[in-house]
Design an enzyme around this catalytic site. Structure first.
Site, PDB file in Angstrom:
ATOM      1  N   ASP A 234       0.862  -1.190   0.000  1.00 57.89           N
ATOM      2  CA  ASP A 234       0.000   0.000   0.000  1.00 57.89           C
ATOM      3  C   ASP A 234       0.892   1.231   0.000  1.00 57.89           C
ATOM      4  O   ASP A 234       1.829   1.305   0.809  1.00 57.89           O
ATOM      5  CB  ASP A 234      -0.899   0.011   1.261  1.00 57.89           C
ATOM      6  CG  ASP A 234      -2.138   0.878   1.072  1.00 57.89           C
ATOM      7  OD1 ASP A 234      -1.984   2.040   0.636  1.00 57.89           O
ATOM      8  OD2 ASP A 234      -3.238   0.392   1.367  1.00 57.89           O
ATOM      9  N   ASP A 272      -8.256  -5.898  -0.034  1.00 55.86           N
ATOM     10  CA  ASP A 272      -9.347  -5.029   0.447  1.00 55.86           C
ATOM     11  C   ASP A 272      -9.202  -3.651  -0.198  1.00 55.86           C
ATOM     12  O   ASP A 272      -9.543  -2.638   0.406  1.00 55.86           O
ATOM     13  CB  ASP A 272      -9.251  -4.941   1.988  1.00 55.86           C
ATOM     14  CG  ASP A 272     -10.456  -4.271   2.627  1.00 55.86           C
ATOM     15  OD1 ASP A 272     -11.561  -4.334   2.054  1.00 55.86           O
ATOM     16  OD2 ASP A 272     -10.288  -3.672   3.709  1.00 55.86           O
ATOM     17  N   LYS A 302     -16.189  -3.983  -3.890  1.00 57.40           N
ATOM     18  CA  LYS A 302     -16.884  -2.757  -3.438  1.00 57.40           C
ATOM     19  C   LYS A 302     -17.939  -2.419  -4.481  1.00 57.40           C
ATOM     20  O   LYS A 302     -17.598  -2.019  -5.600  1.00 57.40           O
ATOM     21  CB  LYS A 302     -15.904  -1.592  -3.286  1.00 57.40           C
ATOM     22  CG  LYS A 302     -14.522  -1.955  -2.760  1.00 57.40           C
ATOM     23  CD  LYS A 302     -14.435  -1.873  -1.255  1.00 57.40           C
ATOM     24  CE  LYS A 302     -13.074  -2.364  -0.790  1.00 57.40           C
ATOM     25  NZ  LYS A 302     -12.882  -2.549   0.587  1.00 57.40           N
TER      26      LYS A 302
HETATM   27  C1  LIG Z   1     -10.200   0.024   2.849  1.00 61.23           C
HETATM   28  S1  LIG Z   1      -8.496   0.383   2.876  1.00 61.23           S
HETATM   29  C2  LIG Z   1      -7.846  -1.139   3.453  1.00 61.23           C
HETATM   30  C3  LIG Z   1      -8.039  -1.369   4.921  1.00 61.23           C
HETATM   31  C4  LIG Z   1      -7.239  -2.549   5.417  1.00 61.23           C
HETATM   32  N1  LIG Z   1      -7.764  -3.810   4.909  1.00 61.23           N
HETATM   33  C5  LIG Z   1      -7.216  -2.642   6.927  1.00 61.23           C
HETATM   34  O1  LIG Z   1      -7.639  -3.666   7.480  1.00 61.23           O
HETATM   35  O2  LIG Z   1      -6.733  -1.708   7.587  1.00 61.23           O
HETATM   36  C6  LIG Z   1      -8.098   0.377   1.186  1.00 61.23           C
HETATM   37  C7  LIG Z   1      -6.634   0.648   0.850  1.00 61.23           C
HETATM   38  O3  LIG Z   1      -6.425   0.332  -0.510  1.00 61.23           O
HETATM   39  C8  LIG Z   1      -5.281   1.078  -0.927  1.00 61.23           C
HETATM   40  N2  LIG Z   1      -5.139   1.037  -2.387  1.00 61.23           N
HETATM   41  C9  LIG Z   1      -5.987   1.504  -3.342  1.00 61.23           C
HETATM   42  N3  LIG Z   1      -5.462   1.269  -4.568  1.00 61.23           N
HETATM   43  C10 LIG Z   1      -4.300   0.601  -4.391  1.00 61.23           C
HETATM   44  C11 LIG Z   1      -3.311   0.058  -5.276  1.00 61.23           C
HETATM   45  N4  LIG Z   1      -3.423   0.143  -6.615  1.00 61.23           N
HETATM   46  N5  LIG Z   1      -2.242  -0.569  -4.748  1.00 61.23           N
HETATM   47  C12 LIG Z   1      -2.112  -0.701  -3.400  1.00 61.23           C
HETATM   48  N6  LIG Z   1      -2.998  -0.200  -2.508  1.00 61.23           N
HETATM   49  C13 LIG Z   1      -4.086   0.438  -3.006  1.00 61.23           C
HETATM   50  C14 LIG Z   1      -5.569   2.457  -0.330  1.00 61.23           C
HETATM   51  O4  LIG Z   1      -4.359   3.215  -0.215  1.00 61.23           O
HETATM   52  C15 LIG Z   1      -6.175   2.107   1.024  1.00 61.23           C
HETATM   53  O5  LIG Z   1      -5.228   2.197   2.068  1.00 61.23           O
END
Ligand SMILES: C[S@@+](CC[C@H](N)C(=O)[O-])C[C@H]1O[C@@H](n2cnc3c(N)ncnc32)[C@H](O)[C@@H]1O
Length: 357
Positions: A234, A272, A302
């Site tokens: 992330d 996620d 989602k």
């Molecule tokens: C809902 S949060 C995840 C929460 C996590 N599962 C937890 O338990 O804390 C979604 C995350 O997806 C990340 N994200 C979105 N697109 C991404 C990508 N292409 N590569 C890596 N991370 C990504 C965002 O930065 C965000 O932190």
């Protein structure tokens, strides 16, 4: 529990916003089903040639994604006569001959929407519990093989019966309440906790996991608790407690870059990420290339407001190119999402991309 009558009505719970999606998927599998909406998150589903076990099978195999909880309706007290004492007597007679002397029984009560009865689920539970206690059966909240449901809705009070496997969730109407762990990092943890508790899926107790979209790190924390070494991908930051853990590797990058660079192989992938369901599934297809044979995968889709059922079906089809779908369910903590559990297929069984991809 003895087998259920054909043509019985089953109390089906779902998230309020997903009534249309839930009834469409039920009708697609059971075209002659009658669906009666009893409350915002409750319907009575009558299958002329089936019963609760047919719905349980369809939840698993079709899958029916938006169904959260099931209970066979054994009695309904119409609103005009909906008193606690009547419900308590009906509950006791539903159980007649089904329990050995002194057996405890789980009683789960809930209200769908606003209670039109002037009393709520706690009063109903107390009334049923007192009646059962007077006949030698202590009422408990959870944990027995058979569960008596008492549901207040706009049509009255329904008494339902299910084994805890048939119910899909050992909580009233599927409304899971989990206490936040003292060392929890994010609310997202509830989704993974609920998935593990209600589906019986077990993560490996050792090996490597990759957590896609890991920040702030709730899922990473749970994977570490399972005993896995975790690569947390992330661009955003992880909780300091996790970055201090030598078995958590924070890859501060996007998934595309991570997959291009890594030569590691993983036993579990969880995803996620906040992105469209299709992109998220395409990421899971890429992830399949860095998984060991038979590895597990978890992805939360989602959903947007449009055609959630169709979106889920096309996602499951896409994932089917490289995985077998083990579970696809909207859980209580999912809100506008669906959780999917996958088993990586051996490479020789991978299906080619469909033309629309
Ligand atoms: C809902 S949060 C995840 C929460 C996590 N599962 C937890 O338990 O804390 C979604 C995350 O997806 C990340 N994200 C979105 N697109 C991404 C990508 N292409 N590569 C890596 N991370 C990504 C965002 O930065 C965000 O932190």
């Amino acid at each position: 529990m003895k087998s259920h009558a054909q043509g019985a009505t089953v109390l089906v719970s779902f998230a309020e916003e997903y009534f249309a999606a839930a009834s469409q998927e039920i009708m697609a599998v059971f075209p002659d089903a009658a669906v009666e909406r009893l409350g915002p998150d409750l319907a009575g589903v009558t299958l002329p040639r089936g019963g609760i076990d047919d719905l349980v099978r369809a939840v698993r195999d079709s899958p029916l994604v938006f169904v959260k909880h099931l209970s066979e309706e054994m009695a309904r007290i119409p609103l005009a006569a909906a008193e606690i004492s009547a419900a308590a007597r009906a509950g006791r007679s539903v159980l007649d001959g089904r329990l050995a002397a002194g057996d405890p029984i789980a009683v789960q009560c809930w209200v769908s929407g606003e209670a039109p009865t002037g009393f709520g689920s706690a009063d109903l539970f107390r009334g049923i519990a007192d009646e059962l206690a007077a006949h030698g059966h202590p009422a408990v909240r959870t944990g027995t093989d058979l569960v008596l449901s008492g549901c207040i809705h706009r049509g009255g009070i329904s008494l339902g019966l299910a084994t805890k496997e048939q119910a899909l969730s050992d909580w009233p109407g599927g409304r899971v309440r989990l206490a936040r762990a003292r060392d929890s990092v994010s609310r997202a943890e509830f989704k993974l906790e609920e998935l593990l508790r209600t589906t019986g899926i077990r993560f490996p107790g050792r090996g490597r996991a990759v957590d896609l979209g890991a920040a702030p790190g709730g899922w990473t924390r749970i994977l570490r608790e399972c005993g896995l070494e975790v690569w947390s991908v992330d661009p955003a930051g992880l909780a300091p407690r996790l970055t201090a853990d030598p078995l958590v590797h924070h890859e501060r990058t996007t998934t595309g870059r991570f997959f291009r660079a890594t030569s590691l192989r993983f036993d579990l992938v969880v995803n996620d990420m906040r992105m469209t369901p299709r992109l998220s599934c395409e990421t899971m297809l890429d992830a399949a290339q860095v998984l060991n044979p038979g590895a597990l995968g978890v992805v939360t889709l989602k959903l947007g407001p449009k055609n959630p059922g169709r979106t889920v079906r096309s996602c499951l089809d896409l994932l089917g190119q490289r995985y077998r779908v083990l579970v696809a369910r909207q859980l209580h903590h999912n809100r506008h999402e669906v959780s999917v559990v996958l088993r990586a297929s051996p490479e020789r069984d991978w299906r080619p991309a469909t033309p629309s991809r």
